[in-house]
Scaffold this motif. Structure first.
Motif: not given
Length: 487
Positions: A310-322, A366-375
């Motif tokens: 289990v993971f908690q995710l932030h993405g500092m964009t207006k479509d995710i966390t903001l 958003h995370v999957g851009r850098f960690i493809p398997d996380y998609s």
């Protein structure tokens, strides 16, 4: 709360709001033997904005001042010493995307200053060594280092930074990041174990009264005392009298300022973090930060690990966390910033399933851009969300504590949870509530808090997570444990 005659001679402090600020203030004042009433509108404590990280040096934020970084370091160390069973001890990896204009090495001068400050704090008091050895506060990894780690298998119990970075090395897209990658001893923080610690402590303190499901409706001063009216969960009216009033109402701090005629300028920002489960991955991960310009589609991506995939995710964009129009300020007519109706409804009525699914999917991608398997991760529950207050008008402020106004009135406004203990100490010092205890250690000042067992705290935290409708993995201990600290 029943007081004997000697207790009645002590001042009574009413704290409104049971978030991390109010709960910590109640714990600290209660441990000093003061008469405390903590009033919380909800059924339990520390149920506010998403807390997941102890900012022990503020390395997530490139935009904040060096002084704030040093303050966050010291405050985080003190917080670990007080709340030792709430920490998930594992490093944080900071990576700079390949398309970022800044280079990761620009962070090094500040890291060196923070490391030296940590070294000095440990020299002053060996009990401050809660972030590992000062010489290991941060480490740099070039691509060759990660290529080497990619060939290794992580042991069941990682014992050093190399072993913690093995999952990152195995899954990150080496072509998408710059080098070096930085591993810092900034740890995770369980909001549920924090709530459990505060609740268990307050139950054992004889001069503390915890009023949950209680809503303050009026506050007036008469003859130097505060007369407070509140409604309980059955809407029945009650009154209490206190000598001091502490406003710890979080994003609604301005409402109590208005009610008591103590105006103050502030901002409020609505934020959310998302829960996802990566069933294919059973490794013990570090926290991972991919820097990016805040508020843009390339905003920072944050992957915070918990138990069992289990993971908690932030993405500092207006479509995710903001959120669009999610940052607002107070006005000349009111100290309380007003959020848009759509965000206020999220705070009071919750989220639609469609909104949870959509934003969580965006966070995963958003995370999957850098960690493809996380998609391959899937949404795993409702967001952790809330509105964060920011005193004044500087939206980059991250280290803040307490301010005083009028007669026997204070407001605790913290941006990061690790500032709460410092705010509580300032209450005691400014109002001279207790004899000087500065020569005593944190451990000596908080014997009840430090007597709690980790297993007891974890079980209560699991119960809280279930009651709030979150995966119990968010409450479980992960990573190494902070060694018990001596008194």
């Amino acid at each position: 709360m029943q007081n004997n005659s000697s207790d009645c001679q002590k001042p009574r402090i009413a704290i409104i709001g049971g978030g991390v600020a109010g709960a910590t203030a109640a714990v600290h004042l209660g441990e000093l033997g003061l008469n405390v009433v903590l009033m919380e509108r909800g059924p339990s404590l520390v149920n506010g904005p998403p807390i997941c990280h102890l900012h022990a040096g503020g390395n997530l934020y490139r935009e904040i001042s060096q002084q704030q970084c040093l303050e966050l370091l010291r405050q985080s160390i003190e917080t670990i010493r007080l709340y030792q069973h709430t920490v998930n001890k594992r490093p944080t990896v900071i990576a700079t995307p390949i398309d970022e204009l800044g280079h990761p090495e620009v962070l090094l001068p500040r890291l060196q200053i923070i490391q030296q400050a940590y070294r000095q704090l440990v020299l002053e008091d060996a009990r401050n060594e809660v972030l590992g050895a000062p010489d290991e506060y941060y480490r740099l990894y070039q691509r060759d280092d990660l290529e080497r780690l990619r060939q290794h298998t992580q042991p069941e119990f990682p014992s050093d930074t190399d072993e913690w970075l093995i999952p990152f090395a195995k899954h990150v897209d080496f072509e998408r990041i710059q080098y070096p990658v930085i591993a810092v001893q900034e740890y995770g923080w369980s909001v549920f174990r924090l709530a459990a610690t505060a609740m268990l402590t307050l139950k054992q303190l004889p001069h503390c009264q915890l009023l949950t499901n209680s809503t303050l409706v009026d506050a007036k001063q008469h003859d130097g005392q505060w007369h407070l009216t509140y409604h309980d969960e059955r809407a029945q009216s009650h009154t209490l009298v206190a000598d001091y009033l502490v406003n710890a109402c979080g994003y609604e701090t301005g409402k109590l300022d208005d009610l008591t005629h103590n105006p103050c300028r502030r901002m409020v920002e609505f934020k959310a973090a998302y829960i996802a489960r990566w069933s294919d991955e059973n490794s013990l991960w570090p926290e991972v930060i991919f820097h990016g310009p805040r508020g843009t589609p390339q905003g920072m991506a944050q992957l915070t690990p918990y138990a069992d995939g289990v993971f908690q995710l932030h993405g500092m964009t207006k479509d995710i966390t903001l959120f669009q129009n999610g940052l607002t300020g107070s006005s000349a007519h009111s100290s309380q910033p007003l959020l848009p109706d759509s965000l206020q409804k999220k705070l009071t009525k919750g989220w639609s399933e469609a909104a949870v699914e959509e934003r969580t999917r965006r966070a995963i991608d958003h995370v999957g851009r850098f960690i493809p398997d996380y998609s391959h991760a899937l949404p795993a529950g409702k967001p952790l969300f809330g509105a964060q207050q920011i005193p004044g008008q500087d939206e980059t402020l991250r280290a803040a504590d307490v301010s005083f106004s009028g007669s026997h009135y204070a407001r605790i406004e913290i941006v990061k949870g690790s500032s709460a203990l410092e705010a509580a100490r300032k209450l005691v010092a400014y109002w001279r509530l207790a004899q000087d205890s500065s020569l005593k250690s944190i451990e000596q000042q908080h014997p009840v808090s430090l007597s709690l067992s980790g297993s007891m705290i974890e079980q209560v935290a699991i119960d809280l997570a279930q009651a709030r409708g979150y995966p119990i993995e968010l409450a479980k201990v992960v990573g190494c444990q902070i060694p018990s600290l001596s008194f």
